[in-house]
Scaffold this active site. Structure first.
Site, PDB file in Angstrom:
ATOM      1  N   ASN A  85      54.004  -0.844  53.423  1.00 41.05           N
ATOM      2  CA  ASN A  85      53.176  -0.742  54.625  1.00 41.05           C
ATOM      3  C   ASN A  85      53.779   0.300  55.555  1.00 41.05           C
ATOM      4  O   ASN A  85      54.779   0.937  55.232  1.00 41.05           O
ATOM      5  CB  ASN A  85      53.030  -2.105  55.304  1.00 41.05           C
ATOM      6  CG  ASN A  85      54.376  -2.714  55.675  1.00 41.05           C
ATOM      7  OD1 ASN A  85      55.120  -2.153  56.476  1.00 41.05           O
ATOM      8  ND2 ASN A  85      54.694  -3.862  55.084  1.00 41.05           N
ATOM      9  N   HIS A  86      53.159   0.465  56.719  1.00 41.10           N
ATOM     10  CA  HIS A  86      53.530   1.561  57.620  1.00 41.10           C
ATOM     11  C   HIS A  86      54.597   1.184  58.642  1.00 41.10           C
ATOM     12  O   HIS A  86      54.861   1.959  59.567  1.00 41.10           O
ATOM     13  CB  HIS A  86      52.292   2.066  58.354  1.00 41.10           C
ATOM     14  CG  HIS A  86      51.232   2.617  57.455  1.00 41.10           C
ATOM     15  ND1 HIS A  86      51.414   3.734  56.677  1.00 41.10           N
ATOM     16  CD2 HIS A  86      49.969   2.165  57.195  1.00 41.10           C
ATOM     17  CE1 HIS A  86      50.316   3.985  55.986  1.00 41.10           C
ATOM     18  NE2 HIS A  86      49.419   3.037  56.279  1.00 41.10           N
TER      19      HIS A  86
END
Length: 401
Positions: free
Chosen positions: A211-212
């Site tokens: 994920n970011h």
């Protein structure tokens, strides 16, 4: 403890002044801004040029500066007010006597008399001078004024004798100051466990699910805990973020399983646990050892749930441990956050919404709502993640008194 501090280093006429260059370097390395004031006698043992180069500030040794041909007053009052810490190292017997009796016949002692900040002094002299009753009386007087004695060490002295009188080594001076500063802080003696950043779950030899998350919030939390005097164990997933501070143990992991193992291993020693990591909720059921080659056909990957670190910690923590979790939601945010608080046995939950501008992954700012075990709701405006971290610890200190 020294990061961002303004340190005024006073150097007196002692052979131990040669260690002051190293001491300046250690202060700078710790993140402090350093200015140096010397007695005239000290300039015979170490040059102002060396110290100004290392501190990146002019070195002062007299009440006036005549280098330009026009006398400029070196304001000892301003110097004393500028400093967050005044450290006299080495402190000779002569200077200790002047400090104890209030004599102000040089810039260093005049600045000492004007200082409003904590003062530390590290005596340095030969064996018999150190043992003399007059010196002992001066040291006692300075301590009675609220000044902090950095004890002399035992070893070989300049005279060839061996005994007490050596100035403490620069590393020990730094450690002594940091421990003294930490002792009066709200989280002194507390151990804080924080995790942050993403986790990556391997698909094949080169690809992963992730994920970011950047880990910026976890870094902010670690800095806030350190500023409050805690010892911090920070477990970071794969991120470019970094932090190097005294009192911090930084451990890096990649997968959720590795994050879980590291958290559970550190859990028994923690007083406060803050789980802010954006861990992967799923991982591939099977990881390919080679790179999957691209083809015209579809590629389906079976996913299985990862271990729920927050739930496991909630189940296994002791009653004296304070547990904070994070919730990142996109809809029904408050409902889900409060449900998570109860279900996972948390004391506090921090809600982020991806619908708030300037909040969430990658930003230097965040906008959160805090829900605590007493059903209280605290909404914070958009602010830097460092500021959010401070406010989170204010709430933790309120609940975990």
């Amino acid at each position: 403890m020294l990061h961002g501090k303004k340190v005024l280093l006073g150097i007196t006429g002692s052979i131990a002044a040669y260690k002051s260059a190293h001491l300046v370097r250690l202060f700078v390395k710790a993140g402090a801004e350093v200015r140096v004031v010397m007695t005239e006698a000290a300039t015979e043992f170490v040059t102002p040029l060396t110290l100004s180069t290392l501190s990146k500030n002019p070195v002062l040794s007299s009440f006036t500066n005549d280098e330009t041909g026009n006398s400029v007053w070196n304001n000892h009052v301003e110097l004393g007010l500028w400093a967050d810490l005044f450290v006299v190292a080495p402190a000779s017997s002569n200077t200790l006597s002047k400090m104890a009796s209030g004599q102000c016949d040089n810039l260093l002692t005049a600045t000492y008399a004007s200082a409003k900040c904590p003062v530390f002094f590290a005596p340095a002299m030969d064996l018999d001078m150190h043992a003399h009753p007059a010196n002992g009386a001066n040291i006692s007087a300075l301590q009675s004024f609220g000044n902090h004695l950095i004890p002399s060490e035992v070893g070989e002295l300049a005279s060839g004798l061996s005994g007490e009188g050596r100035m403490a080594e620069p590393e020990n001076i730094i450690q002594f100051i940091e421990e003294t500063l930490r002792a009066g802080l709200p989280l002194s003696g507390k151990r804080v466990l924080i995790n942050g950043g993403p986790t990556y779950e391997a698909i094949d030899a080169v690809r992963f699910i992730g994920n970011h998350s950047t880990g910026k919030m976890a870094i902010g939390l670690a800095k806030a805990a350190l500023e409050l005097g805690a010892q911090v164990h920070l477990i970071l997933g794969p991120t470019s973020q970094n932090l190097n501070r005294s009192g911090l143990t930084l451990e890096r992991v990649v997968s959720t399983d590795e994050m879980h193992e590291a958290v559970m291993k550190a859990l028994p020693k923690a007083d406060i646990i803050i789980l802010s990591a954006a861990v992967s909720d799923y991982k591939p059921a099977e990881v390919l050892t080679r790179k999957q080659k691209k083809s015209e056909s579809n590629w389906s990957i079976a996913l299985v749930p990862t271990v729920d670190i927050l739930s496991d910690v909630g189940q296994k923590r002791t009653s004296g441990q304070f547990l904070t979790g994070f919730a990142l939601e996109t809809n029904n945010e408050e409902e889900y956050a409060q449900s998570k608080l109860e279900k996972k046995k948390l004391d506090l939950i921090v809600l982020n919404s991806l619908r708030d501008s300037g909040a969430g992954f990658g930003h230097d700012t965040n906008k959160v709502i805090l829900f605590d075990r007493n059903k209280n709701r605290t909404e914070l405006p958009l602010m830097s993640k460092d500021e959010v971290a401070v406010r989170i610890f204010e709430k933790i200190n309120e609940l975990h008194a």
